[in-house]
Design a protein around this motif. Structure first.
Motif, PDB file in Angstrom:
ATOM      1  N   PRO A   1       0.811  -1.229   0.000  1.00  0.00           N
ATOM      2  CA  PRO A   1       0.000   0.000   0.000  1.00  0.00           C
ATOM      3  C   PRO A   1       0.845   1.280   0.000  1.00  0.00           C
ATOM      4  CG  PRO A   1      -0.883  -1.593   1.547  1.00  0.00           C
ATOM      5  CD  PRO A   1       0.441  -2.125   1.095  1.00  0.00           C
ATOM      6  N   GLY A   2       2.051   1.207   0.556  1.00  0.00           N
ATOM      7  CA  GLY A   2       2.941   2.372   0.512  1.00  0.00           C
ATOM      8  C   GLY A   2       2.349   3.610   1.178  1.00  0.00           C
TER       9      GLY A   2
ATOM     10  N   CYS B   1      -0.131   3.613   4.236  1.00  0.00           N
ATOM     11  CA  CYS B   1       0.576   2.988   5.357  1.00  0.00           C
ATOM     12  C   CYS B   1       1.376   4.006   6.162  1.00  0.00           C
ATOM     13  CB  CYS B   1       1.516   1.914   4.812  1.00  0.00           C
ATOM     14  SG  CYS B   1       2.556   1.203   6.066  1.00  0.00           S
TER      15      CYS B   1
ATOM     16  N   ALA C   1       5.323   4.012   5.841  1.00  0.00           N
ATOM     17  CA  ALA C   1       5.927   4.151   4.513  1.00  0.00           C
ATOM     18  C   ALA C   1       6.866   5.342   4.397  1.00  0.00           C
ATOM     19  CB  ALA C   1       4.824   4.285   3.466  1.00  0.00           C
TER      20      ALA C   1
ATOM     21  N   SER D   1       8.141  -2.176  -2.669  1.00  0.00           N
ATOM     22  CA  SER D   1       7.844  -1.904  -1.253  1.00  0.00           C
ATOM     23  C   SER D   1       8.031  -0.414  -0.980  1.00  0.00           C
ATOM     24  CB  SER D   1       8.805  -2.665  -0.332  1.00  0.00           C
ATOM     25  OG  SER D   1       8.754  -4.048  -0.550  1.00  0.00           O
ATOM     26  N   GLY D   2       7.143   0.127  -0.157  1.00  0.00           N
ATOM     27  CA  GLY D   2       7.227   1.544   0.188  1.00  0.00           C
ATOM     28  C   GLY D   2       8.171   1.828   1.346  1.00  0.00           C
ATOM     29  N   CYS D   3       8.722   0.784   1.946  1.00  0.00           N
ATOM     30  CA  CYS D   3       9.753   0.966   2.974  1.00  0.00           C
ATOM     31  C   CYS D   3      10.450  -0.372   3.187  1.00  0.00           C
ATOM     32  CB  CYS D   3       9.171   1.490   4.294  1.00  0.00           C
ATOM     33  SG  CYS D   3       8.420   0.245   5.337  1.00  0.00           S
TER      34      CYS D   3
ATOM     35  N   SER E   1       9.414  -4.300   3.596  1.00  0.00           N
ATOM     36  CA  SER E   1       9.401  -5.261   2.480  1.00  0.00           C
ATOM     37  C   SER E   1       8.105  -6.034   2.286  1.00  0.00           C
ATOM     38  CB  SER E   1      10.555  -6.275   2.612  1.00  0.00           C
ATOM     39  OG  SER E   1      11.735  -5.657   3.009  1.00  0.00           O
TER      40      SER E   1
ATOM     41  N   GLY F   1       6.144  -5.574   0.078  1.00  0.00           N
ATOM     42  CA  GLY F   1       6.028  -5.760  -1.376  1.00  0.00           C
ATOM     43  C   GLY F   1       7.095  -6.679  -1.949  1.00  0.00           C
TER      44      GLY F   1
HETATM   45  S1  SF4 Z   1       6.570  -2.252   2.981  1.00  0.00           S
HETATM   46 FE1  SF4 Z   1       6.506  -0.529   4.368  1.00  0.00          FE
HETATM   47  S2  SF4 Z   1       5.211   0.954   3.293  1.00  0.00           S
HETATM   48 FE2  SF4 Z   1       4.815  -1.009   2.367  1.00  0.00          FE
HETATM   49  S3  SF4 Z   1       3.034  -1.782   3.505  1.00  0.00           S
HETATM   50 FE3  SF4 Z   1       4.911  -2.637   4.441  1.00  0.00          FE
HETATM   51  S4  SF4 Z   1       5.305  -1.249   6.112  1.00  0.00           S
HETATM   52 FE4  SF4 Z   1       3.924  -0.162   4.726  1.00  0.00          FE
END
Ligand code: SF4
Lengths: 107, 551
Positions: free
Chosen positions: B416-417, B421, B424, B456-458, B461, B463
């Motif tokens: 979701p990024g 999130c 993120a 992934s938005g952070c 991971s 994603g």
């Molecule tokens: S990778 Fe980071 S930004 Fe993406 S959903 Fe997981 S915690 Fe949130």
């Protein structure tokens, strides 16, 4: 806890029931419109706002009260950091629904 | 499918009532947020940037059509008309109200679903092959064992407060579609030469800020010993996993610190103490659970269906969809069908209430009322007769669900990024949307061939960027969204860690960089060589030069 931001500050929180991101106004209300938020310029002003904000937390109106850096440069007051700016605007996707469309949208 | 017994119903209903009471007390102010937060998290309710988020468990990604219909109803009645399928084969709602959550949980309980253990430092939903029980290459159906693990791990008193969250994956096919090597525990179902069923056991895999590929700690574990052995594995971790630093608390750090051999030795020693205690379920119980997963009575049909061939000859998109989105089934004349949730410009994993209702109806009509969720954020109809494919595709396509891109470049995993999130650093979804727009032509996608992009938005991971053939990681660079490009990862049986190629990019830059990476591959590949083997053969330098050379 995030570290205390420097410079002008505003307070952001989430409403208890729907989690909607809201900003503290000068009279202690919570608004969905970031531009209507109160800005504390000095430590004393920020402290006074913090008392109001945490009072609302104690009264179970909001959760997750956070002092954030305010961007007072542009025409509209807004959170300085992109994450809080995102909270003010809503997701940048699904622009067909929700408060991404209108800040006055209610769930 | 597994059906709840009276005990399952009782505990799930009791949990709903308990949470209803807790929410009421929170709304009245009798519980503080500090007191309430762990209680809501135990019920899958997170607070994100704009609203609460409810994560609902879909045990090993298996849903009935009725359950899918209920998920659609919840999206419509309590949310904004959509839901998001995740890389743990679960589903998330982005906009539930706190006060309505108990009603949502009751609606779920009524169809044998819940949100228990979708958060917190406990054993999470066991994931598995989305084609379990259907794929032609399957050695053994992993779902009965995933169900055994579900029952064992649900409310397990000893493992409710582990050092950190704990994820198990299990596969029963030669091709690993469940990324088992990237899990805290990975299980590969095996059959010994004598016909005995068991597992190869891996431990210590994981993503996050320290990506590690799991190591084999036992070549063959008889199935009858599964739960006592897992118990021993968890005990060693629970006792020795670090609790002083959450970034070092996952089992991967423990296994790395003590060495896989030593971890295995300690597990065996612990297991020797407990294996003769009544921890493993009796054979009759295993048989009872297995009975829920007996292969469906599908008729053997002809694999060559002239009407389907004729339809494909007239319709390229259908032909492409059959080629990319369907796979060989155990029973001749059938396929498993992947319904892509990655349409042009769409949000990976999102489905509207109407789409979910449609998938439920189509599952009733064409797939024995069964639906699956894949960790790649697609939906699956596991048992479809080939002759039904044209009608199925037309119905899906009319609802925006007919994308022929399964396994191709635009079949992107994205978390979701920063759109939702609170952890993120950067947005993931808009990148995925732009990539599906940039690489829009199915012919071009098929020419590029299998290519997995994961965003992934952070660094958490979600994603799976470490396992992407092309991985993208969002970082915060002086308050701006920035994206790192990684190449060469794999979540399959040939698991590998993707490596960062060089300095990061802004949003436009990362899309251009991916285009350059793809161009290098197309220029350098040998006959029939897919992206990942080509990258492994060529090495990073040629890609680096293409991406950064002109700087
Ligand atoms: S990778 Fe980071 S930004 Fe993406 S959903 Fe997981 S915690 Fe949130």
């Amino acid at each position: 806890m995030a570290k205390k931001p420097a410079g002008p500050q505003m307070f952001i929180a989430n409403r208890l029931d729907d989690g909607r991101a809201v900003f503290l106004t000068a009279n202690g209300e919570w608004t969905k419109v970031a531009a209507d938020a109160a800005v504390g310029q000095t430590d004393e002003e920020v402290e006074a706002l913090a008392v109001l904000a945490h009072g609302a937390e104690d009264a179970n109106l909001v959760v997750s009260v956070t002092a954030i850096a305010a961007d007072t440069e542009g025409n509209n007051l807004a959170p300085a950091h992109m994450k809080f700016a995102m909270q003010a605007k809503g997701p940048s996707v699904r622009l067909d629904l929700g408060y991404q469309v209108s800040p006055n949208w209610e769930q | 499918m597994y059906a709840y017994d009276t005990y399952d119903h009782a505990i799930v209903n009791a949990r709903v009532e308990e949470f209803r009471d807790q929410v009421e007390r929170r709304m009245k102010g009798e519980l503080t947020e500090e007191e309430f937060r762990p209680l809501r998290l135990m019920n899958g309710l997170y607070l994100q940037l704009h609203a609460y988020m409810l994560r609902v468990a879909i045990p090993y990604g298996t849903l009935s059509s009725n359950q899918m219909r209920r998920l659609a109803h919840i999206a419509r009645r309590y949310d904004k008309g959509y839901a998001h399928f995740t890389t743990r084969q679960n589903v998330q709602y982005n906009w539930p109200k706190l006060s309505e959550t108990p009603d949502i949980l009751q609606e779920l309980a009524d169809v044998e679903m819940h949100a228990i253990q979708t958060s917190g430092n406990c054993i999470r939903n066991t994931t598995t092959d989305q084609f379990a029980g259907a794929a032609a290459d399957e050695v053994l159906d992993p779902r009965p064992y995933a169900e055994l693990i579900r029952q064992w791990s649900t409310f397990h008193p000893e493992f409710s407060f582990l050092p950190r969250k704990f994820k198990i994956a299990i596969t029963g096919a030669d091709e690993d579609r469940a990324a088992v090597k990237w899990h805290d525990i990975g299980l590969v179902v095996k059959q010994s030469d004598t016909g005995e069923i068991g597992f190869e056991v891996l431990a210590g895999g994981g993503m996050g800020r320290t990506p590690v590929i799991g190591k084999v700690i036992r070549d063959f574990l008889p199935v009858s010993d599964l739960l006592s052995y897992l118990e021993a594995m968890l005990r060693v971790y629970n006792e020795q996993g670090r609790r002083d630093n959450k970034y070092k608390a996952r089992i991967k750090i423990l296994v790395d610190a003590m060495g896989a051999d030593e971890y295995a030795r300690q597990v065996e020693a612990e297991w020797a103490k407990i294996k003769d205690q009544p921890l493993d379920v009796p054979e009759e119980e295993v048989a009872r659970i297995k009975a829920f997963f007996t292969p469906p009575p599908l008729p053997v049909l002809d694999n060559d269906v002239p009407t389907v061939n004729a339809f494909a000859d007239k319709n390229f998109l259908f032909k492409a969809w059959v080629s990319n989105n369907t796979g060989a089934h155990k029973v001749p004349g059938h396929v498993h069908v992947t319904i892509s949730l990655k349409p042009h410009g769409g949000i990976p994993g999102d489905a509207t209430d109407a789409q979910m209702d449609l998938v439920a109806d189509l599952a009733d009509k064409y797939s024995l009322s069964e639906v699956r969720v894949s960790h790649e954020q697609n939906l699956i109809l596991p048992h479809v007769a080939k002759k039904d494919l044209p009608a199925l595709w037309e119905a899906l396509d009319a609802a925006g669900l007919g994308s022929a891109n399964a396994g191709l470049l635009t079949d992107i995993i994205a978390c979701p990024g920063l759109d939702y999130c609170s952890l993120a650093n950067a947005r993931s979804i808009p990148l995925a949307q732009k990539l599906t727009e940039r690489f829009d032509d199915v012919k071009r996608l098929m020419d590029i061939g299998p290519l997995k992009i994961k965003i992934s938005g952070c660094i958490n991971s979600c994603g799976h960027h470490h396992a992407g053939h092309i991985g993208i990681l969002g970082v915060d660079r002086k308050g701006e969204e920035n994206y790192q490009l990684l190449l060469g990862g794999s979540g399959a049986e040939d698991a590998s860690k993707a490596a960062i190629l060089g300095p990061g990019f802004d949003e436009g830059g990362i899309i251009d960089a991916i285009e350059k990476v793809v161009a290098v591959y197309l220029g350098e590949r040998e006959d029939g060589e897919e992206f990942l083997p080509a990258y492994r053969r060529l090495g990073a330098d040629v890609f680096k030069e293409a991406v950064y050379g002109a700087r």
